[in-house]
Design an enzyme around this catalytic site. Structure first.
Site, PDB file in Angstrom:
ATOM      1  N   ASN A 156      30.961  41.919  28.437  1.00  0.00           N
ATOM      2  CA  ASN A 156      31.235  42.668  29.672  1.00  0.00           C
ATOM      3  C   ASN A 156      31.556  44.144  29.464  1.00  0.00           C
ATOM      4  O   ASN A 156      31.264  44.956  30.326  1.00  0.00           O
ATOM      5  CB  ASN A 156      32.323  41.964  30.495  1.00  0.00           C
ATOM      6  N   GLU A 255      42.071  37.211  22.858  1.00  0.00           N
ATOM      7  CA  GLU A 255      42.066  37.893  24.161  1.00  0.00           C
ATOM      8  C   GLU A 255      41.123  37.092  25.043  1.00  0.00           C
ATOM      9  O   GLU A 255      39.904  37.225  24.931  1.00  0.00           O
ATOM     10  CB  GLU A 255      41.533  39.327  24.009  1.00  0.00           C
ATOM     11  N   CYS A 289      37.864  40.567  32.580  1.00  0.00           N
ATOM     12  CA  CYS A 289      38.889  39.546  32.275  1.00  0.00           C
ATOM     13  C   CYS A 289      40.124  39.704  33.149  1.00  0.00           C
ATOM     14  O   CYS A 289      40.725  38.726  33.583  1.00  0.00           O
ATOM     15  CB  CYS A 289      39.278  39.641  30.804  1.00  0.00           C
ATOM     16  N   GLU A 465      46.110  43.565  21.607  1.00  0.00           N
ATOM     17  CA  GLU A 465      45.300  44.700  21.185  1.00  0.00           C
ATOM     18  C   GLU A 465      45.870  45.934  21.873  1.00  0.00           C
ATOM     19  O   GLU A 465      46.674  45.826  22.800  1.00  0.00           O
ATOM     20  CB  GLU A 465      43.825  44.523  21.600  1.00  0.00           C
TER      21      GLU A 465
END
Ligand code: NAD
Length: 484
Positions: A156, A255, A289, A465
Protein backbone atom coordinates in the site's frame (compact mmCIF):
# COMPACT_ATOMS: atom_id res chain seq x y z
CA UNK A 1 24.83 2.97 -14.64
CA UNK A 2 21.20 2.84 -13.52
CA UNK A 3 18.49 2.48 -16.13
CA UNK A 4 16.18 5.41 -15.35
CA UNK A 5 13.46 4.40 -17.74
CA UNK A 6 10.21 4.51 -15.75
CA UNK A 7 8.50 1.56 -17.44
CA UNK A 8 11.05 -1.25 -17.51
CA UNK A 9 9.69 -4.57 -18.82
CA UNK A 10 10.97 -6.61 -15.83
CA UNK A 11 11.58 -6.23 -12.12
CA UNK A 12 14.46 -8.37 -10.82
CA UNK A 13 16.02 -8.76 -7.40
CA UNK A 14 18.98 -6.60 -6.36
CA UNK A 15 21.62 -8.79 -4.72
CA UNK A 16 25.24 -7.94 -3.84
CA UNK A 17 25.05 -4.67 -5.75
CA UNK A 18 23.56 -6.00 -8.98
CA UNK A 19 20.24 -6.89 -10.59
CA UNK A 20 19.68 -10.66 -10.75
CA UNK A 21 16.94 -12.68 -12.44
CA UNK A 22 15.32 -15.45 -10.39
CA UNK A 23 17.24 -18.76 -10.32
CA UNK A 24 14.55 -20.71 -12.16
CA UNK A 25 13.59 -17.90 -14.54
CA UNK A 26 9.95 -17.71 -13.43
CA UNK A 27 8.14 -14.35 -13.73
CA UNK A 28 4.59 -13.26 -12.95
CA UNK A 29 2.57 -10.64 -14.81
CA UNK A 30 2.13 -7.22 -13.27
CA UNK A 31 -1.28 -5.76 -14.10
CA UNK A 32 -1.91 -2.00 -14.12
CA UNK A 33 -4.74 -1.48 -11.60
CA UNK A 34 -5.95 1.57 -13.57
CA UNK A 35 -6.51 -0.35 -16.80
CA UNK A 36 -6.41 -4.08 -15.98
CA UNK A 37 -3.67 -4.49 -18.63
CA UNK A 38 -0.27 -6.18 -18.24
CA UNK A 39 2.54 -3.65 -17.89
CA UNK A 40 5.59 -5.70 -16.85
CA UNK A 41 6.86 -8.95 -15.38
CA UNK A 42 8.01 -9.51 -11.83
CA UNK A 43 10.59 -12.12 -10.80
CA UNK A 44 9.26 -14.95 -8.62
CA UNK A 45 12.43 -15.58 -6.61
CA UNK A 46 13.27 -18.98 -5.17
CA UNK A 47 14.67 -20.00 -1.79
CA UNK A 48 18.03 -20.31 -3.59
CA UNK A 49 17.85 -16.63 -4.60
CA UNK A 50 17.13 -15.69 -1.01
CA UNK A 51 20.21 -17.60 0.18
CA UNK A 52 22.37 -15.62 -2.27
CA UNK A 53 20.93 -12.34 -0.92
CA UNK A 54 21.36 -13.30 2.75
CA UNK A 55 24.91 -14.60 2.14
CA UNK A 56 25.84 -11.34 0.44
CA UNK A 57 24.37 -9.32 3.34
CA UNK A 58 26.23 -11.52 5.84
CA UNK A 59 29.56 -10.91 4.10
CA UNK A 60 28.93 -7.17 3.91
CA UNK A 61 28.02 -7.10 7.62
CA UNK A 62 31.61 -7.78 8.72
CA UNK A 63 32.71 -4.49 7.16
CA UNK A 64 29.55 -2.39 7.65
CA UNK A 65 29.29 -3.06 11.41
CA UNK A 66 32.82 -1.73 12.00
CA UNK A 67 32.31 1.53 10.15
CA UNK A 68 32.07 4.43 12.63
CA UNK A 69 28.40 5.43 13.12
CA UNK A 70 29.18 8.88 11.68
CA UNK A 71 30.38 7.30 8.45
CA UNK A 72 27.31 5.05 8.11
CA UNK A 73 25.16 8.05 8.96
CA UNK A 74 26.79 10.20 6.25
CA UNK A 75 26.03 7.55 3.63
CA UNK A 76 22.37 7.39 4.73
CA UNK A 77 22.02 11.18 4.65
CA UNK A 78 23.55 11.09 1.18
CA UNK A 79 20.95 8.46 0.22
CA UNK A 80 18.26 10.91 1.39
CA UNK A 81 19.67 13.48 -1.06
CA UNK A 82 19.78 10.90 -3.87
CA UNK A 83 16.13 9.98 -3.17
CA UNK A 84 15.08 13.62 -3.43
CA UNK A 85 17.05 14.03 -6.69
CA UNK A 86 15.35 10.93 -8.12
CA UNK A 87 11.95 11.61 -6.59
CA UNK A 88 10.18 11.86 -9.93
CA UNK A 89 11.51 8.48 -11.11
CA UNK A 90 10.73 6.69 -7.83
CA UNK A 91 7.31 8.33 -7.60
CA UNK A 92 6.37 7.39 -11.16
CA UNK A 93 7.31 3.73 -10.64
CA UNK A 94 5.35 3.53 -7.38
CA UNK A 95 2.34 5.34 -8.80
CA UNK A 96 2.28 3.05 -11.85
CA UNK A 97 2.46 -0.13 -9.75
CA UNK A 98 0.06 0.87 -6.95
CA UNK A 99 -2.38 3.06 -8.90
CA UNK A 100 -1.86 5.97 -6.47
CA UNK A 101 -2.66 9.34 -8.06
CA UNK A 102 0.62 11.04 -9.03
CA UNK A 103 -0.07 14.06 -6.80
CA UNK A 104 0.27 11.82 -3.71
CA UNK A 105 3.84 10.85 -4.53
CA UNK A 106 5.96 13.95 -3.69
CA UNK A 107 4.90 13.82 -0.01
CA UNK A 108 5.66 10.08 0.18
CA UNK A 109 9.06 10.55 -1.48
CA UNK A 110 9.87 13.37 0.92
CA UNK A 111 8.95 11.09 3.86
CA UNK A 112 11.13 8.30 2.45
CA UNK A 113 14.13 10.64 2.21
CA UNK A 114 13.47 11.96 5.72
CA UNK A 115 13.77 8.49 7.27
CA UNK A 116 17.31 8.08 5.90
CA UNK A 117 18.26 11.64 6.88
CA UNK A 118 16.79 11.32 10.39
CA UNK A 119 18.36 7.97 11.30
CA UNK A 120 21.62 8.88 9.51
CA UNK A 121 21.79 11.92 11.80
CA UNK A 122 20.72 10.56 15.18
CA UNK A 123 22.78 7.37 15.03
CA UNK A 124 25.78 9.57 15.72
CA UNK A 125 24.39 10.45 19.15
CA UNK A 126 23.59 6.87 20.21
CA UNK A 127 25.95 5.61 22.93
CA UNK A 128 26.09 3.01 25.65
CA UNK A 129 26.06 3.88 29.35
CA UNK A 130 28.63 3.63 32.11
CA UNK A 131 27.34 1.94 35.27
CA UNK A 132 29.27 3.32 38.27
CA UNK A 133 28.74 0.90 41.17
CA UNK A 134 32.20 0.14 42.57
CA UNK A 135 35.75 1.55 42.23
CA UNK A 136 36.86 -2.05 41.60
CA UNK A 137 34.85 -2.34 38.40
CA UNK A 138 34.44 -0.57 35.10
CA UNK A 139 30.99 -1.49 33.78
CA UNK A 140 29.43 -0.25 30.58
CA UNK A 141 26.76 -1.14 28.04
CA UNK A 142 26.92 -1.27 24.24
CA UNK A 143 24.26 -1.57 21.60
CA UNK A 144 25.35 -4.11 19.00
CA UNK A 145 23.69 -4.76 15.64
CA UNK A 146 21.88 -8.07 15.13
CA UNK A 147 23.53 -9.01 11.83
CA UNK A 148 21.22 -9.40 8.83
CA UNK A 149 17.67 -8.09 9.19
CA UNK A 150 14.85 -9.43 7.00
CA UNK A 151 12.29 -6.75 6.11
CA UNK A 152 8.94 -7.94 4.66
CA UNK A 153 6.66 -5.27 3.20
CA UNK A 154 3.08 -4.75 1.91
CA UNK A 155 1.88 -3.04 -1.27
CA UNK A 156 0.00 0.00 0.00
CA UNK A 157 2.89 2.46 0.59
CA UNK A 158 6.00 0.57 -0.57
CA UNK A 159 8.78 3.14 -0.21
CA UNK A 160 7.56 4.80 2.97
CA UNK A 161 7.15 1.50 4.80
CA UNK A 162 10.47 0.18 3.54
CA UNK A 163 12.38 3.29 4.60
CA UNK A 164 11.02 3.37 8.13
CA UNK A 165 12.40 -0.15 8.81
CA UNK A 166 15.52 -0.17 6.61
CA UNK A 167 16.95 3.24 7.63
CA UNK A 168 17.26 2.52 11.40
CA UNK A 169 18.39 -1.08 10.75
CA UNK A 170 21.25 0.10 8.51
CA UNK A 171 22.13 3.09 10.69
CA UNK A 172 23.06 0.91 13.68
CA UNK A 173 25.24 -1.42 11.58
CA UNK A 174 22.94 -4.21 10.37
CA UNK A 175 22.70 -5.28 6.74
CA UNK A 176 19.30 -5.84 5.15
CA UNK A 177 17.49 -8.21 2.82
CA UNK A 178 14.14 -6.55 2.06
CA UNK A 179 11.22 -8.37 0.46
CA UNK A 180 8.71 -5.93 -1.04
CA UNK A 181 5.22 -7.09 -1.94
CA UNK A 182 5.17 -9.27 -5.06
CA UNK A 183 2.62 -6.75 -6.43
CA UNK A 184 4.69 -3.55 -6.06
CA UNK A 185 8.46 -4.21 -5.86
CA UNK A 186 9.74 -1.79 -8.54
CA UNK A 187 10.29 1.37 -6.50
CA UNK A 188 12.24 -0.41 -3.73
CA UNK A 189 14.50 -2.22 -6.21
CA UNK A 190 15.26 1.16 -7.80
CA UNK A 191 15.92 2.68 -4.37
CA UNK A 192 18.43 -0.09 -3.54
CA UNK A 193 20.19 0.45 -6.88
CA UNK A 194 20.40 4.17 -6.16
CA UNK A 195 21.73 3.45 -2.65
CA UNK A 196 24.68 1.47 -3.98
CA UNK A 197 25.38 3.15 -7.32
CA UNK A 198 24.72 6.82 -6.50
CA UNK A 199 24.85 7.15 -2.69
CA UNK A 200 27.86 4.82 -2.31
CA UNK A 201 26.59 2.18 0.15
CA UNK A 202 28.85 -0.90 -0.10
CA UNK A 203 27.41 -3.70 -2.25
CA UNK A 204 25.62 -6.32 -0.15
CA UNK A 205 24.58 -3.94 2.64
CA UNK A 206 21.10 -3.35 1.16
CA UNK A 207 19.58 -6.20 -0.92
CA UNK A 208 16.07 -6.58 -2.28
CA UNK A 209 14.56 -9.96 -3.07
CA UNK A 210 11.48 -9.96 -5.27
CA UNK A 211 8.98 -12.79 -4.83
CA UNK A 212 6.17 -14.40 -2.89
CA UNK A 213 5.99 -14.32 0.91
CA UNK A 214 5.12 -17.98 1.13
CA UNK A 215 8.42 -18.86 -0.64
CA UNK A 216 10.73 -16.14 0.66
CA UNK A 217 9.28 -16.07 4.23
CA UNK A 218 10.27 -19.67 5.14
CA UNK A 219 13.68 -19.23 3.43
CA UNK A 220 14.22 -16.06 5.45
CA UNK A 221 13.33 -17.66 8.76
CA UNK A 222 15.60 -20.64 8.21
CA UNK A 223 18.73 -18.77 7.05
CA UNK A 224 21.22 -18.63 9.95
CA UNK A 225 22.43 -15.10 9.09
CA UNK A 226 18.95 -13.66 9.63
CA UNK A 227 18.76 -12.57 13.27
CA UNK A 228 15.62 -10.43 13.24
CA UNK A 229 12.63 -9.83 10.94
CA UNK A 230 10.40 -6.79 10.59
CA UNK A 231 7.09 -7.56 8.87
CA UNK A 232 4.51 -5.00 7.83
CA UNK A 233 1.42 -6.79 6.56
CA UNK A 234 -1.75 -8.61 7.49
CA UNK A 235 -2.50 -10.42 10.75
CA UNK A 236 -2.54 -13.67 8.75
CA UNK A 237 1.04 -13.14 7.48
CA UNK A 238 2.12 -12.12 11.01
CA UNK A 239 0.67 -15.33 12.43
CA UNK A 240 2.27 -17.53 9.77
CA UNK A 241 5.66 -15.87 10.15
CA UNK A 242 5.39 -15.90 13.95
CA UNK A 243 4.88 -19.68 14.02
CA UNK A 244 7.96 -20.26 11.85
CA UNK A 245 10.07 -17.72 13.76
CA UNK A 246 9.19 -19.34 17.10
CA UNK A 247 11.26 -22.39 16.08
CA UNK A 248 14.42 -20.25 16.07
CA UNK A 249 13.30 -17.77 18.77
CA UNK A 250 13.78 -15.06 16.13
CA UNK A 251 12.75 -11.61 17.34
CA UNK A 252 10.10 -9.90 15.22
CA UNK A 253 8.68 -6.43 14.81
CA UNK A 254 5.10 -6.85 13.56
CA UNK A 255 3.19 -3.94 12.03
CA UNK A 256 -0.16 -5.50 11.21
CA UNK A 257 -3.72 -4.56 10.39
CA UNK A 258 -6.26 -2.25 11.96
CA UNK A 259 -9.93 -1.39 12.41
CA UNK A 260 -9.40 1.99 13.93
CA UNK A 261 -12.06 4.00 15.77
CA UNK A 262 -12.46 7.63 14.76
CA UNK A 263 -14.52 9.26 17.52
CA UNK A 264 -16.60 12.40 16.88
CA UNK A 265 -17.83 14.16 20.05
CA UNK A 266 -20.66 16.69 20.12
CA UNK A 267 -18.36 19.61 21.02
CA UNK A 268 -16.17 19.27 17.92
CA UNK A 269 -15.94 21.53 14.88
CA UNK A 270 -18.45 19.50 12.84
CA UNK A 271 -17.38 20.78 9.41
CA UNK A 272 -13.70 19.96 10.08
CA UNK A 273 -14.58 16.57 11.57
CA UNK A 274 -16.76 15.65 8.58
CA UNK A 275 -14.01 16.55 6.11
CA UNK A 276 -11.21 14.89 8.11
CA UNK A 277 -13.23 11.73 8.69
CA UNK A 278 -13.69 11.31 4.93
CA UNK A 279 -9.94 11.39 4.38
CA UNK A 280 -9.58 8.99 7.33
CA UNK A 281 -11.26 6.16 5.44
CA UNK A 282 -10.64 7.08 1.78
CA UNK A 283 -6.96 8.09 1.67
CA UNK A 284 -5.15 5.68 -0.66
CA UNK A 285 -8.58 4.23 -1.54
CA UNK A 286 -8.85 3.01 2.05
CA UNK A 287 -5.78 0.78 1.60
CA UNK A 288 -4.23 2.13 4.76
CA UNK A 289 -3.52 0.15 7.92
CA UNK A 290 -4.42 3.08 10.18
CA UNK A 291 -7.61 4.03 8.28
CA UNK A 292 -10.45 5.28 10.49
CA UNK A 293 -13.03 2.74 9.37
CA UNK A 294 -15.20 2.66 12.49
CA UNK A 295 -16.67 6.14 12.73
CA UNK A 296 -18.14 6.62 16.21
CA UNK A 297 -20.52 9.60 16.31
CA UNK A 298 -22.21 11.00 19.43
CA UNK A 299 -25.96 10.44 19.25
CA UNK A 300 -27.05 14.07 19.70
CA UNK A 301 -25.14 15.28 16.60
CA UNK A 302 -25.48 12.06 14.63
CA UNK A 303 -27.96 13.15 11.95
CA UNK A 304 -26.42 16.56 11.36
CA UNK A 305 -22.91 15.08 11.18
CA UNK A 306 -23.86 12.21 8.87
CA UNK A 307 -25.55 14.60 6.45
CA UNK A 308 -22.37 16.72 6.13
CA UNK A 309 -20.13 13.64 6.05
CA UNK A 310 -22.04 11.95 3.23
CA UNK A 311 -22.06 15.21 1.25
CA UNK A 312 -18.26 15.31 1.53
CA UNK A 313 -18.02 11.68 0.35
CA UNK A 314 -20.23 12.50 -2.65
CA UNK A 315 -17.78 15.23 -3.67
CA UNK A 316 -14.78 12.84 -3.97
CA UNK A 317 -13.29 12.27 -7.43
CA UNK A 318 -12.21 8.65 -7.83
CA UNK A 319 -10.48 7.75 -11.08
CA UNK A 320 -7.34 7.08 -13.10
CA UNK A 321 -6.45 10.78 -13.42
CA UNK A 322 -3.24 12.12 -11.85
CA UNK A 323 -5.25 14.65 -9.83
CA UNK A 324 -8.06 12.30 -8.68
CA UNK A 325 -8.77 12.26 -4.93
CA UNK A 326 -8.13 8.54 -4.99
CA UNK A 327 -7.29 5.87 -7.52
CA UNK A 328 -8.07 2.21 -8.04
CA UNK A 329 -7.62 -0.73 -5.68
CA UNK A 330 -4.06 -2.01 -6.16
CA UNK A 331 -4.68 -5.75 -6.59
CA UNK A 332 -7.46 -7.79 -8.12
CA UNK A 333 -7.66 -10.00 -5.03
CA UNK A 334 -8.20 -6.94 -2.84
CA UNK A 335 -10.83 -5.57 -5.27
CA UNK A 336 -12.72 -8.87 -5.01
CA UNK A 337 -12.34 -8.95 -1.22
CA UNK A 338 -13.99 -5.51 -0.92
CA UNK A 339 -16.89 -6.71 -3.07
CA UNK A 340 -17.38 -9.67 -0.72
CA UNK A 341 -17.94 -7.18 2.12
CA UNK A 342 -20.61 -5.36 0.06
CA UNK A 343 -22.38 -8.73 -0.15
CA UNK A 344 -22.01 -9.33 3.61
CA UNK A 345 -23.43 -5.84 4.31
CA UNK A 346 -26.45 -6.67 2.16
CA UNK A 347 -26.97 -9.98 3.98
CA UNK A 348 -26.68 -8.21 7.33
CA UNK A 349 -29.27 -5.65 6.14
CA UNK A 350 -26.99 -2.65 6.76
CA UNK A 351 -28.17 0.79 5.64
CA UNK A 352 -25.94 2.07 2.85
CA UNK A 353 -25.93 5.89 2.81
CA UNK A 354 -23.67 6.11 -0.25
CA UNK A 355 -21.61 3.72 -2.42
CA UNK A 356 -21.76 -0.05 -1.93
CA UNK A 357 -20.78 -0.92 -5.51
CA UNK A 358 -17.83 -1.24 -7.85
CA UNK A 359 -17.48 1.46 -10.53
CA UNK A 360 -17.97 0.34 -14.10
CA UNK A 361 -18.35 1.73 -17.61
CA UNK A 362 -16.43 4.52 -19.38
CA UNK A 363 -13.05 5.24 -17.83
CA UNK A 364 -13.71 2.67 -15.08
CA UNK A 365 -14.49 -0.19 -17.44
CA UNK A 366 -11.16 -2.02 -17.12
CA UNK A 367 -9.58 -0.94 -13.83
CA UNK A 368 -10.36 -1.96 -10.26
CA UNK A 369 -12.44 0.89 -8.83
CA UNK A 370 -14.91 0.86 -5.94
CA UNK A 371 -17.24 3.56 -4.71
CA UNK A 372 -16.35 5.16 -1.37
CA UNK A 373 -18.98 3.57 0.85
CA UNK A 374 -20.74 4.59 4.08
CA UNK A 375 -22.98 2.30 6.15
CA UNK A 376 -24.94 4.03 8.94
CA UNK A 377 -26.55 2.89 12.19
CA UNK A 378 -24.17 -0.07 12.38
CA UNK A 379 -23.65 -2.20 15.49
CA UNK A 380 -20.07 -2.82 16.60
CA UNK A 381 -20.89 -6.55 16.34
CA UNK A 382 -21.38 -6.36 12.57
CA UNK A 383 -18.79 -8.24 10.50
CA UNK A 384 -18.05 -4.92 8.79
CA UNK A 385 -17.17 -3.39 12.17
CA UNK A 386 -14.98 -6.30 13.28
CA UNK A 387 -12.89 -7.20 10.22
CA UNK A 388 -10.30 -5.16 8.35
CA UNK A 389 -11.61 -4.58 4.82
CA UNK A 390 -8.69 -2.49 3.44
CA UNK A 391 -10.83 -0.48 1.07
CA UNK A 392 -12.84 2.79 1.17
CA UNK A 393 -15.62 1.45 3.39
CA UNK A 394 -16.67 2.98 6.73
CA UNK A 395 -19.30 2.00 9.29
CA UNK A 396 -20.95 4.76 11.35
CA UNK A 397 -21.64 3.63 14.94
CA UNK A 398 -23.64 5.92 17.28
CA UNK A 399 -22.60 6.32 20.94
CA UNK A 400 -24.08 8.03 24.04
CA UNK A 401 -21.20 9.49 26.08
CA UNK A 402 -17.46 9.33 26.72
CA UNK A 403 -17.62 6.01 28.56
CA UNK A 404 -19.68 4.43 25.81
CA UNK A 405 -17.28 5.72 23.12
CA UNK A 406 -14.25 4.24 24.91
CA UNK A 407 -16.04 0.91 25.42
CA UNK A 408 -16.97 0.60 21.74
CA UNK A 409 -13.58 1.81 20.47
CA UNK A 410 -11.73 -0.77 22.60
CA UNK A 411 -14.13 -3.59 21.71
CA UNK A 412 -11.96 -4.76 18.80
CA UNK A 413 -9.24 -7.35 18.12
CA UNK A 414 -7.12 -4.52 16.70
CA UNK A 415 -5.47 -1.47 18.27
CA UNK A 416 -3.44 0.38 15.67
CA UNK A 417 -4.72 3.94 15.62
CA UNK A 418 -7.61 6.16 16.75
CA UNK A 419 -8.99 9.63 16.13
CA UNK A 420 -10.68 12.04 18.54
CA UNK A 421 -12.63 15.12 17.43
CA UNK A 422 -13.35 17.43 20.38
CA UNK A 423 -12.67 20.98 21.59
CA UNK A 424 -12.68 19.92 25.26
CA UNK A 425 -9.01 19.46 26.15
CA UNK A 426 -9.82 17.58 29.37
CA UNK A 427 -11.94 15.09 27.45
CA UNK A 428 -9.23 14.67 24.82
CA UNK A 429 -6.63 13.67 27.44
CA UNK A 430 -9.07 11.40 29.35
CA UNK A 431 -10.12 9.53 26.24
CA UNK A 432 -6.58 9.32 24.75
CA UNK A 433 -5.36 7.76 28.02
CA UNK A 434 -8.02 5.03 27.91
CA UNK A 435 -7.93 4.03 24.22
CA UNK A 436 -6.13 0.79 23.33
CA UNK A 437 -4.27 2.08 20.28
CA UNK A 438 -0.66 2.79 19.36
CA UNK A 439 -1.38 6.19 17.89
CA UNK A 440 -4.09 8.73 18.78
CA UNK A 441 -4.63 11.74 16.52
CA UNK A 442 -6.79 14.64 17.69
CA UNK A 443 -8.73 17.05 15.46
CA UNK A 444 -7.31 15.61 12.27
CA UNK A 445 -6.78 12.03 11.14
CA UNK A 446 -3.49 10.34 10.21
CA UNK A 447 -0.68 12.78 10.79
CA UNK A 448 2.57 12.10 12.61
CA UNK A 449 6.23 12.52 11.71
CA UNK A 450 9.23 10.25 11.15
CA UNK A 451 10.02 11.02 14.80
CA UNK A 452 6.62 9.66 15.99
CA UNK A 453 6.64 5.97 17.04
CA UNK A 454 4.22 3.81 15.08
CA UNK A 455 2.84 0.39 16.00
CA UNK A 456 -0.08 -1.47 17.43
CA UNK A 457 -1.82 -2.83 20.50
CA UNK A 458 -3.44 -6.31 20.43
CA UNK A 459 -3.48 -8.03 17.01
CA UNK A 460 -2.20 -4.89 15.31
CA UNK A 461 1.27 -6.10 16.23
CA UNK A 462 4.19 -5.44 18.53
CA UNK A 463 7.41 -3.47 18.48
CA UNK A 464 7.53 0.06 17.11
CA UNK A 465 8.85 1.55 13.90
CA UNK A 466 9.71 5.27 13.54
CA UNK A 467 11.03 7.59 16.24
CA UNK A 468 14.22 7.32 18.23
CA UNK A 469 13.22 4.00 19.88
CA UNK A 470 13.44 2.18 16.53
CA UNK A 471 17.24 2.50 16.69
CA UNK A 472 17.20 0.47 19.91
CA UNK A 473 14.84 -2.11 18.34
CA UNK A 474 17.46 -2.91 15.72
CA UNK A 475 20.22 -3.46 18.30
CA UNK A 476 20.96 -5.92 21.09
CA UNK A 477 21.95 -4.51 24.46
CA UNK A 478 25.15 -5.91 25.94
CA UNK A 479 26.84 -5.30 29.33
CA UNK A 480 30.64 -5.39 29.73
CA UNK A 481 31.77 -5.90 33.36
CA UNK A 482 35.51 -5.40 33.98
CA UNK A 483 37.16 -6.24 37.31
CA UNK A 484 39.96 -3.70 37.67
P1 NAD B 1 0.05 -9.42 3.25
O1 NAD B 1 0.12 -9.86 4.67
O2 NAD B 1 -0.69 -10.24 2.30
O3 NAD B 1 1.53 -9.28 2.67
C1 NAD B 1 2.51 -8.48 3.32
C2 NAD B 1 3.87 -9.06 2.98
O4 NAD B 1 4.00 -10.30 3.66
C3 NAD B 1 4.07 -9.33 1.50
O5 NAD B 1 5.39 -9.02 1.14
C4 NAD B 1 3.82 -10.83 1.40
O6 NAD B 1 4.50 -11.42 0.33
C5 NAD B 1 4.38 -11.29 2.73
N1 NAD B 1 3.86 -12.56 3.22
C6 NAD B 1 2.63 -13.08 3.04
N2 NAD B 1 2.54 -14.29 3.66
C7 NAD B 1 3.73 -14.49 4.25
C8 NAD B 1 4.27 -15.54 5.04
N3 NAD B 1 3.56 -16.63 5.34
N4 NAD B 1 5.54 -15.44 5.48
C9 NAD B 1 6.28 -14.35 5.19
N5 NAD B 1 5.82 -13.33 4.44
C10 NAD B 1 4.57 -13.39 3.99
O7 NAD B 1 -0.46 -7.91 3.32
P2 NAD B 1 -0.75 -6.94 2.10
O8 NAD B 1 -2.04 -7.37 1.50
O9 NAD B 1 0.46 -6.78 1.27
O10 NAD B 1 -0.95 -5.56 2.90
C11 NAD B 1 -2.10 -5.24 3.57
C12 NAD B 1 -1.98 -5.52 5.05
O11 NAD B 1 -0.85 -4.87 5.60
C13 NAD B 1 -3.18 -4.98 5.81
O12 NAD B 1 -3.57 -5.90 6.80
C14 NAD B 1 -2.63 -3.72 6.44
O13 NAD B 1 -3.33 -3.29 7.59
C15 NAD B 1 -1.23 -4.14 6.76
N6 NAD B 1 -0.37 -2.96 6.93
C16 NAD B 1 0.04 -2.63 8.19
C17 NAD B 1 0.80 -1.47 8.40
C18 NAD B 1 1.25 -1.05 9.78
O14 NAD B 1 2.07 -0.15 9.90
N7 NAD B 1 0.73 -1.63 10.84
C19 NAD B 1 1.15 -0.68 7.29
C20 NAD B 1 0.71 -1.06 6.03
C21 NAD B 1 -0.06 -2.21 5.85
Amino acid sequence: MIDKNISLPRVDSFIAGELRPSADGVYTDKIDPRTGRKIKEIAASTAEDFVAAADSANTAFEVWRDKPPGERGRLLVELGRVIRNNGHLLGQIESEETGKPAHEMPALIQLTAEFFEYYGGIVNSMDGEVVNRSPDYHVYTRRDPFGVIGVILPWNAPLHQAARAIAPALAVGNCVVAKPSEHTPGSLVKLAELAVVEAGLPAGVFNVIVGRGTVVGPAMVSHPAIQKISLTGSVRAGQELGKLAAERILPLTLELGGKSANIVFDDCNIAAAAKGSVRAFTWNSGQWCAAGTRLLVQENIHDLFVEKFVAEVAALRVGPEADATSGPITTKAQYEKIQSYFAIAENEGLTCAIGGKTMSGGRFSEGWYVEPTVYTGVSNDSVLAREEIFGPVVVVIPFKDEKDAIRIANDSDFGLSAGIWSRDIGRVHRVAARLDAGRIVVNEYGGGFVQTPCGGFKQSGYGREQGVDALAHYTQLKSVIIRL
